[in-house]
Design an enzyme around this catalytic site. Structure first.
Site, PDB file in Angstrom:
ATOM      1  N   SER A  21       0.890  -1.239  -0.073  1.00 12.46           N
ATOM      2  CA  SER A  21       0.117   0.126   0.077  1.00 12.46           C
ATOM      3  C   SER A  21       0.852   1.123  -0.194  1.00 12.46           C
ATOM      4  CB  SER A  21      -0.927  -0.126   1.061  1.00 12.46           C
ATOM      5  OG  SER A  21      -2.031   0.978   0.946  1.00 12.46           O
TER       6      SER A  21
ATOM      7  N   ASP B 152      -2.310   5.920  -4.182  1.00 10.03           N
ATOM      8  CA  ASP B 152      -1.011   5.340  -3.594  1.00 10.03           C
ATOM      9  C   ASP B 152      -0.896   4.126  -4.652  1.00 10.03           C
ATOM     10  OD1 ASP B 152      -3.460   3.666  -3.236  1.00 10.03           O
ATOM     11  OD2 ASP B 152      -2.920   3.102  -1.168  1.00 10.03           O
TER      12      ASP B 152
ATOM     13  N   ASP C 172      -1.286   1.034  -4.742  1.00  9.71           N
ATOM     14  CA  ASP C 172      -2.145  -0.047  -5.052  1.00  9.71           C
ATOM     15  C   ASP C 172      -3.663   0.510  -5.606  1.00  9.71           C
ATOM     16  OD1 ASP C 172      -2.701   0.415  -2.278  1.00  9.71           O
ATOM     17  OD2 ASP C 172      -3.621  -1.542  -2.007  1.00  9.71           O
TER      18      ASP C 172
ATOM     19  N   ASP D 210      -5.834   1.834  -3.923  1.00 10.75           N
ATOM     20  CA  ASP D 210      -7.385   2.038  -3.005  1.00 10.75           C
ATOM     21  C   ASP D 210      -7.631   3.256  -2.347  1.00 10.75           C
ATOM     22  OD1 ASP D 210      -5.332   1.757  -1.180  1.00 10.75           O
ATOM     23  OD2 ASP D 210      -6.139  -0.098  -0.447  1.00 10.75           O
TER      24      ASP D 210
END
Length: 453
Positions: A106, A250, A252, A254
């Site tokens: 993340s 970010d 990833d 999400d």
């Protein structure tokens, strides 16, 4: 070297000795534990597990170890390779798979990676299931497949499916977005967002997309957490190219942060607030965020005649509260939007589609739109844990000290004052105590945090 084993997944720095960081031995152990749990508990009649990853430098190495381990346990692997966290979640349900593993740390820096574990609904494992994975890993009692029962691998790309999914959402107004002739700057911090966000914007009809750090090299141009001190580059670019707004994700994808036309932060807390405002106008219902999120969501929910609820920090906890209260929109104040009409997971692509639909419907500049919402300031602090610190004792002492205030202890300790709130909790992903405070202005929020610290 750091290895954090929690019910939220397995996260660590790459390298070091066994048990010291996220290295191949530990990756095999925890992948085997997860695969064992899914084999025992999953009710879906599927032999497939989906694996996706962000663009981290270590991603290919970690993926190869994970995929090989799953095949060695007799699982068929759907390798979607470079894919966002929400894309992987959607792929699990589309494949009818028994589960999924997302390889991403993340917002953590490049030396980190992690295994995020999904169930057959494409949602993060419950706390109970996460605890079982840790227990199985500790025992190392695994059964691997015989040679004729080894799993097979299939490679697929779900990027376009995810984009089409967003375009198909009822509240995403592509025609209105296209007519607005928008100019948008994107900072995707050199990960998979650099591929999928510009493609989504063009599919939505955005007239001009200015790409910043969109090459998915994994060599992050700045600290990847989308907070103001890390976003000076896009702030300058906004002023330089006179864009309507900026979009930051970010690694990833999400979390969604927005930048105003002046280069000022819209505020990641206000991503969810603005999207919720739009959703509530079209589909009235309840809302949910976590204990560390802004009061602004509660304010606009109550103003709309609906009910707001707070869950413990962590996507799985917010999702559980959303399901229990039949929320129409929810998420976390870190820029995480969860829209049940899409799926129960934080999804920056869905957030982009809904926010842009809201933005063009309002017909206002970003700075003007921000002024429509209750104005709060959140001060985000942290204390690095040392071996001698007894976190439970510290939190118990705070509960006793502030017993005359409203105290919530379902996740650390949150103290609600009339003038604001302070929330202290041990992080699930880093060796720190997070201390968040909110008030009407920065000075007041910082004063609350300092008082408690």
């Amino acid at each position: 070297m750091t290895l954090i084993k929690s019910i939220s997944g397995i996260r660590g720095t790459i390298g070091g000795g066994a048990g010291e960081g996220l290295n191949p031995l530990d990756i095999v152990k925890f992948t085997s534990a997860y695969a064992t749990l899914i084999r025992k508990t999953c009710t879906v009649k599927s032999n497939k597990i989906v694996v996706g990853r962000d663009a981290r430098i270590s991603g290919e190495m970690v993926k190869n170890v994970v995929v090989g381990t799953l095949m060695g346990m007799g699982w068929d692997v759907v390798d979607i390779d470079l894919a966002s966290t929400p894309t992987t979640e959607l792929a699990v349900t589309m494949e009818g798979a028994s589960g999924g593993i997302i390889l991403t740390a993340s917002h953590n820096p490049k030396q980190w990676n992690a295994l995020k574990l999904l169930n057959s609904q494409g949602e993060f494992l419950s706390a109970a299931d996460g605890a079982q994975v840790l227990e199985l890993a500790a025992k190392e009692d695994f059964e691997y497949a015989e040679v004729d029962e080894l799993g097979e691998i299939t490679e697929k790309d779900y990027t376009q499916y995810h984009i089409d999914h967003v375009l198909g959402l009822k509240l995403v107004n592509r025609d209105a977005i296209a007519k607005a002739n928008l100019k948008v700057v994107v900072d995707a911090v050199n990960s998979i967002g650099g591929v999928v966000i510009p493609e989504l914007l063009r599919a939505l009809g955005v007239k001009e997309v200015v790409e910043l750090n969109c090459e998915p090299t994994g060599k992050f141009a700045h600290n990847p957490e989308p907070i103001p001190e890390n976003l000076t580059q896009i702030a300058a670019k906004m002023k330089e190219c006179h864009a309507d707004l900026g979009i930051v994700v970010d690694p990833d994808v999400d979390r969604l942060a927005l930048i105003s036309e002046t280069g000022e932060m819209f505020g990641e807390e206000y991503t969810l607030v603005a999207v919720a405002d739009y959703v509530l106008k079209h589909t009235p219902g309840n809302t949910v965020s976590n204990l560390s999120s802004s009061r602004a969501l509660k304010d606009i929910t109550v103003a709309a005649g609906q009910e707001y609820n707070a869950g413990a920090v962590g996507e799985v906890n917010v999702v559980a509260k959303m399901k229990a209260t039949h929320a129409v929109i929810g998420g976390e104040g870190n820029g995480g939007v969860i829209y049940p009409d899409s799926h129960y997971g934080r999804d920056a692509l869905v957030g982009v589609g809904l926010f842009l639909s809201h933005y063009v419907a309002k017909g206002k500049k970003m700075t003007e739109l921000k002024k429509e919402y209750p104005q709060y300031f959140i001060s985000k602090n942290k204390i690095t844990l040392s071996p001698e610190m007894n976190v439970d004792k510290i939190l118990k002492g705070l509960k006793e000290k502030y017993a005359n205030e409203k105290v919530t202890d379902i996740d650390g300790v949150k103290i609600d004052f009339e003038r604001g709130w302070v929330h202290l909790r041990k992080s699930n992903t880093e060796p720190i105590i997070r201390i968040y405070s909110e008030a009407k202005d920065e000075a007041a929020a910082n004063a609350l945090a300092e008082e408690v610290i």
